[in-house]
Write a protein that holds these residues in place. Structure first.
Motif, PDB file in Angstrom:
ATOM      1  N   ASP A 210      27.796 -10.648  35.342  1.00 24.43           N
ATOM      2  CA  ASP A 210      27.992 -11.111  36.734  1.00 24.43           C
ATOM      3  C   ASP A 210      29.494 -12.012  36.832  1.00 24.43           C
ATOM      4  O   ASP A 210      29.740 -12.577  37.760  1.00 24.43           O
ATOM      5  N   GLY A 211      30.002 -12.139  35.478  1.00 22.14           N
ATOM      6  CA  GLY A 211      31.341 -12.861  35.233  1.00 22.14           C
ATOM      7  C   GLY A 211      31.045 -14.532  35.222  1.00 22.14           C
ATOM      8  O   GLY A 211      31.837 -14.960  35.475  1.00 22.14           O
ATOM      9  N   GLN A 212      29.728 -14.587  35.155  1.00 21.30           N
ATOM     10  CA  GLN A 212      29.434 -16.222  34.768  1.00 21.30           C
ATOM     11  C   GLN A 212      28.756 -16.699  33.598  1.00 21.30           C
ATOM     12  O   GLN A 212      28.317 -15.937  32.769  1.00 21.30           O
ATOM     13  N   ILE A 213      28.951 -17.844  33.500  1.00 13.50           N
ATOM     14  CA  ILE A 213      28.872 -18.497  31.873  1.00 13.50           C
ATOM     15  C   ILE A 213      27.881 -19.901  32.580  1.00 13.50           C
ATOM     16  O   ILE A 213      28.552 -20.664  33.143  1.00 13.50           O
ATOM     17  N   PHE A 214      26.746 -19.694  31.912  1.00 11.41           N
ATOM     18  CA  PHE A 214      25.901 -21.034  32.437  1.00 11.41           C
ATOM     19  C   PHE A 214      25.637 -21.945  31.061  1.00 11.41           C
ATOM     20  O   PHE A 214      25.573 -21.325  29.960  1.00 11.41           O
ATOM     21  N   ILE A 215      25.705 -23.217  31.237  1.00  6.63           N
ATOM     22  CA  ILE A 215      25.628 -24.083  30.119  1.00  6.63           C
ATOM     23  C   ILE A 215      24.229 -24.834  30.287  1.00  6.63           C
ATOM     24  O   ILE A 215      23.493 -25.255  31.231  1.00  6.63           O
ATOM     25  N   TYR A 216      23.480 -24.856  29.276  1.00  7.20           N
ATOM     26  CA  TYR A 216      22.012 -25.411  29.120  1.00  7.20           C
ATOM     27  C   TYR A 216      21.867 -26.373  27.855  1.00  7.20           C
ATOM     28  O   TYR A 216      22.693 -26.261  27.006  1.00  7.20           O
ATOM     29  N   ASP A 217      21.152 -27.379  27.898  1.00  7.04           N
ATOM     30  CA  ASP A 217      20.981 -28.084  27.064  1.00  7.04           C
ATOM     31  C   ASP A 217      20.063 -27.487  25.904  1.00  7.04           C
ATOM     32  O   ASP A 217      19.014 -26.795  25.956  1.00  7.04           O
ATOM     33  N   GLY A 218      20.643 -27.845  24.565  1.00 10.28           N
ATOM     34  CA  GLY A 218      20.191 -27.034  23.379  1.00 10.28           C
ATOM     35  C   GLY A 218      18.796 -27.285  23.119  1.00 10.28           C
ATOM     36  O   GLY A 218      18.156 -26.505  22.324  1.00 10.28           O
ATOM     37  N   LYS A 219      18.236 -28.492  23.438  1.00  9.24           N
ATOM     38  CA  LYS A 219      16.885 -29.124  22.868  1.00  9.24           C
ATOM     39  C   LYS A 219      15.871 -28.471  24.183  1.00  9.24           C
ATOM     40  O   LYS A 219      14.742 -28.222  23.579  1.00  9.24           O
ATOM     41  N   THR A 220      16.174 -28.877  25.113  1.00  9.45           N
ATOM     42  CA  THR A 220      15.197 -28.397  26.247  1.00  9.45           C
ATOM     43  C   THR A 220      15.194 -27.317  27.071  1.00  9.45           C
ATOM     44  O   THR A 220      14.516 -26.988  27.759  1.00  9.45           O
ATOM     45  N   GLY A 221      16.625 -26.771  27.126  1.00 11.17           N
ATOM     46  CA  GLY A 221      16.708 -25.638  27.778  1.00 11.17           C
ATOM     47  C   GLY A 221      17.147 -25.861  29.095  1.00 11.17           C
ATOM     48  O   GLY A 221      17.207 -24.990  30.212  1.00 11.17           O
ATOM     49  N   GLU A 222      17.180 -27.221  29.661  1.00 14.21           N
ATOM     50  CA  GLU A 222      17.753 -27.573  30.844  1.00 14.21           C
ATOM     51  C   GLU A 222      18.961 -27.022  31.203  1.00 14.21           C
ATOM     52  O   GLU A 222      20.103 -27.182  30.383  1.00 14.21           O
ATOM     53  N   LYS A 223      19.232 -26.615  32.579  1.00 13.56           N
ATOM     54  CA  LYS A 223      20.488 -26.060  33.059  1.00 13.56           C
ATOM     55  C   LYS A 223      21.279 -27.400  33.205  1.00 13.56           C
ATOM     56  O   LYS A 223      20.959 -28.216  33.781  1.00 13.56           O
ATOM     57  N   ILE A 224      22.568 -27.479  32.561  1.00  9.17           N
ATOM     58  CA  ILE A 224      23.626 -28.398  32.644  1.00  9.17           C
ATOM     59  C   ILE A 224      24.659 -28.159  33.889  1.00  9.17           C
ATOM     60  O   ILE A 224      25.298 -28.939  34.564  1.00  9.17           O
ATOM     61  N   GLY A 225      25.180 -26.942  33.814  1.00 10.82           N
ATOM     62  CA  GLY A 225      26.087 -26.388  34.593  1.00 10.82           C
ATOM     63  C   GLY A 225      26.640 -25.148  34.527  1.00 10.82           C
ATOM     64  O   GLY A 225      26.202 -24.340  33.834  1.00 10.82           O
ATOM     65  N   THR A 226      28.050 -24.834  34.887  1.00 11.04           N
ATOM     66  CA  THR A 226      28.619 -23.737  34.818  1.00 11.04           C
ATOM     67  C   THR A 226      30.161 -23.754  34.210  1.00 11.04           C
ATOM     68  O   THR A 226      30.323 -24.974  34.300  1.00 11.04           O
ATOM     69  N   LEU A 227      30.703 -22.902  33.579  1.00 14.16           N
ATOM     70  CA  LEU A 227      32.218 -22.885  33.459  1.00 14.16           C
ATOM     71  C   LEU A 227      32.876 -22.084  34.413  1.00 14.16           C
ATOM     72  O   LEU A 227      32.636 -21.104  34.870  1.00 14.16           O
ATOM     73  N   GLY A 228      33.819 -22.693  34.751  1.00 15.32           N
ATOM     74  CA  GLY A 228      34.761 -22.279  35.590  1.00 15.32           C
ATOM     75  C   GLY A 228      34.332 -22.123  37.114  1.00 15.32           C
ATOM     76  O   GLY A 228      34.831 -21.087  37.785  1.00 15.32           O
TER      77      GLY A 228
END
Length: 606
Positions: A210-228
């Protein structure tokens, strides 16, 4: 008489539109890995002309990854087999082999202690497995997906975490070991193609079609945000790779760009535009030390330049499809190798450095069956696209006026002095001169398979599927059948006159090579036996005392004309694939090509 392998100019990765290509990098940063057919190719990142090829998989290999220790490589194939093999020895001894599931393996990840391996792909009952590398015993379960898993990664710091991305548009998060399913993220609206932890383990990203990149916390897996913001790329994203310090990331997309992201601000610092063509879609990437690599759909490996995003520092070219034909030529004291592949692509290589490129313009549109160089320094090629082409080696550019259209498909082309060329076509012989058809011979009464013009330009020898060689004299621009017929042992596969015109060597399907002496009225000089399968190609050494043959048995023999027992045997010259082309650079250097799409040079002590 002995031989040693001098150079391997490796094949490019085998690419498929819309399918991500995983690149492996070695932990020391010296080499990178990819796959083509049944081969795993290890290339030096600073000098890609230095390469090694692993060919022990019986099926097509999809992915290969170094262990964090750097001592082993795990590679997975379409049948679901994973092989773990040694990188320190030339022989690449197999350490372990497992079959975690039945089906294509798409990605592999190791834990940082090199003890556990996760594999994912297209299983029948399950899509992933995680196990101990030395016993194969399970250390958790990969569950939570309803479709093929495309990507897997393991956090390289403790506590371990594992993530996967799948065709069901979801990524899943596991804690362990033993790895246990924690939860699913459904942020993507299309396939998830790639998931990767940052080297410091603090974050991971998922990239999708879908052209998206999501960022997550490495330890908990919580979503932090998106790129661009809403979209990172206009097209689907196939691969991402982190910088060693975890502050930046590159992403490769089907929109024909690679982007370099600053993770602190979640913005693109640089956009690399890779070109306007469909083949410029970017399907893989790797950040290795200070090298940024991306792979185009064409198979070309691009070294990206942060200072000049519209022009790569270098582009590694070559063949990704099987090589069918080969010749060599000296130009201003340097030797060049020319190779033509199944897709009509012709590449030229500097024999010493491995630097290579392709001709400009539009060339053959189908398999290049045979090639040779004439006395005016033109590369003469014949192809299944029903043309014979004459391409200037100084201009290195195709032009439409240099293609001669044949009535039927040509199989073989040969040249001699006086600008003559002979094309052997299906059921037809065509004599050419100065890029024009001079004379066509039809209704032969046999099927011609191979042909050779005598260097003096007086005689054309044509070998047929009936096991006979017919000699035609070249008279005032026509071919005249003199009624002279030589007998081979079986259907003729290839033939060549020695450079001085003294001998004619003929190979056949019955595994025999027959050498005829021209001065003695084409009497048999010697017969050569040794191949275990049909002999398909032949090339004369510049000294005219030796010649090389290659067969379907993957063997190359170098023979001595006067003594059939005096020979060099190169077994498994291209393992798993028969030899498709042979050429001599000088009296001690032989070049071989094969369906593994690689070019090899051998140093011979004759």
């Amino acid at each position: 008489m002995s031989y040693e392998l001098k150079h391997v100019f490796a094949s490019l990765p085998q690419m498929e539109r819309g399918v991500a290509k995983v690149l492996g990098g070695d932990p020391k940063g010296n080499n990178f890995l990819y796959t083509n057919g049944k081969s795993v190719i290890i290339r030096n990142i600073d000098n890609p002309a230095i390469a090694d090829v692993y060919t022990e998989h019986p099926h097509q290999v999809i992915v290969a990854k170094y262990s964090p220790s750097g001592f082993y490589i795990a590679s997975g194939d379409v049948s679901g087999k994973i092989r773990i093999w040694d990188t320190t020895q030339k022989e690449h001894l197999l350490k372990y082999e497992y079959q975690p599931f039945g089906g294509r393996i798409k990605d592999i990840a190791w834990t940082e202690d090199s003890k556990r391996i996760a594999v994912v792909g297209e299983g029948r009952e399950k899509f992933g497995a995680v196990f101990l590398w030395d016993s194969g015993s399970s250390v958790g379960e990969i569950v939570g997906h309803s479709k093929i898993i495309n990507s897997v990664d393991i956090k390289q710091t403790r506590p371990y975490r594992l993530v996967t991305g799948s065709d069901d548009n979801c990524s899943t998060f596991f804690e362990g070991p033993p790895f246990k399913f924690k939860f699913t993220m459904s942020d993507h609206s299309r396939f998830v193609n790639c998931v990767r932890f940052s080297p410091d383990g603090n974050r991971y990203v998922s990239a999708g079609a879908d052209g998206q990149i999501f960022i997550y916390d490495g330890k908990t897996g919580e979503k932090i945000g998106t790129l661009g913001g809403a979209k990172a790329h206009e097209g689907g994203i196939y691969a991402v790779s982190w910088s060693a310090d975890s502050t930046q990331l590159i992403s490769a997309s089907g929109d024909k760009t690679v982007k370099l992201w600053d993770m602190a601000t979640a913005t693109a610092v640089t956009t690399f535009n890779m070109g306007p063509d469909v083949l410029d879609q970017q399907l893989g990437c790797l950040w290795q030390k200070n090298h940024l690599l991306s792979i185009s759909l064409s198979g070309y490996i691009n070294y990206l330049d942060k200072n000049n995003p519209d022009r790569p520092l270098r582009t590694v070219k070559g063949h990704s499809k099987s090589i069918q034909s080969l010749t060599v030529h000296k130009n201003e004291g340097r030797s060049y190798i020319y190779s033509g592949s199944h897709d009509g692509h012709i590449n030229y290589w500097d024999a010493e450095t491995g630097d290579n490129d392709e001709f400009l313009g539009k060339g053959h549109s189908n398999s290049v069956a045979k090639m040779t160089v004439d006395e005016t320094n033109q590369l003469v090629t014949c192809s299944m696209d029903d043309t014979v082409r004459f391409t200037s080696l100084s201009k290195k550019e195709y032009s439409a006026s240099d293609a001669v259209k044949m009535d039927v498909q040509p199989k073989c082309v040969s040249v001699s002095s006086g600008g003559l060329a002979l094309a052997v076509c299906i059921g037809q012989l065509v004599l050419l001169k100065d890029k024009k058809k001079l004379f066509t011979l039809d209704n032969l009464g046999y099927e011609p398979e191979a042909g050779a013009l005598h260097p003096g330009g007086t005689t054309a020898a044509v070998g047929g599927s009936d096991g006979k060689v017919r000699l035609y004299s070249v008279q005032s621009n026509t071919l005249k059948d003199e009624g002279k017929v030589l007998d081979a042992q079986g259907p003729v596969t290839d033939m060549a006159y020695s450079n001085d015109g003294a001998f004619l060597a003929v190979t056949d399907e019955k595994k025999v090579i027959t050498v005829f002496s021209v001065a003695d009225g084409y009497q048999v000089k010697n017969e050569f036996y040794g191949h275990h399968a049909k002999v398909v190609c032949i090339s004369w050494c510049p000294d005219n005392d030796h010649f090389a043959t290659g067969g379907m048995d993957m063997m190359v023999y170098v023979w001595t004309v006067n003594d059939p027992d005096k020979r060099i045997k190169i077994p498994d010259s291209h393992r798993l694939h028969h030899v498709s082309g042979l050429a001599w650079i000088d009296g001690h250097t032989l070049v071989t090509t094969s369906h593994d799409a690689s070019v090899k040079q051998w140093t011979l002590k004759i």
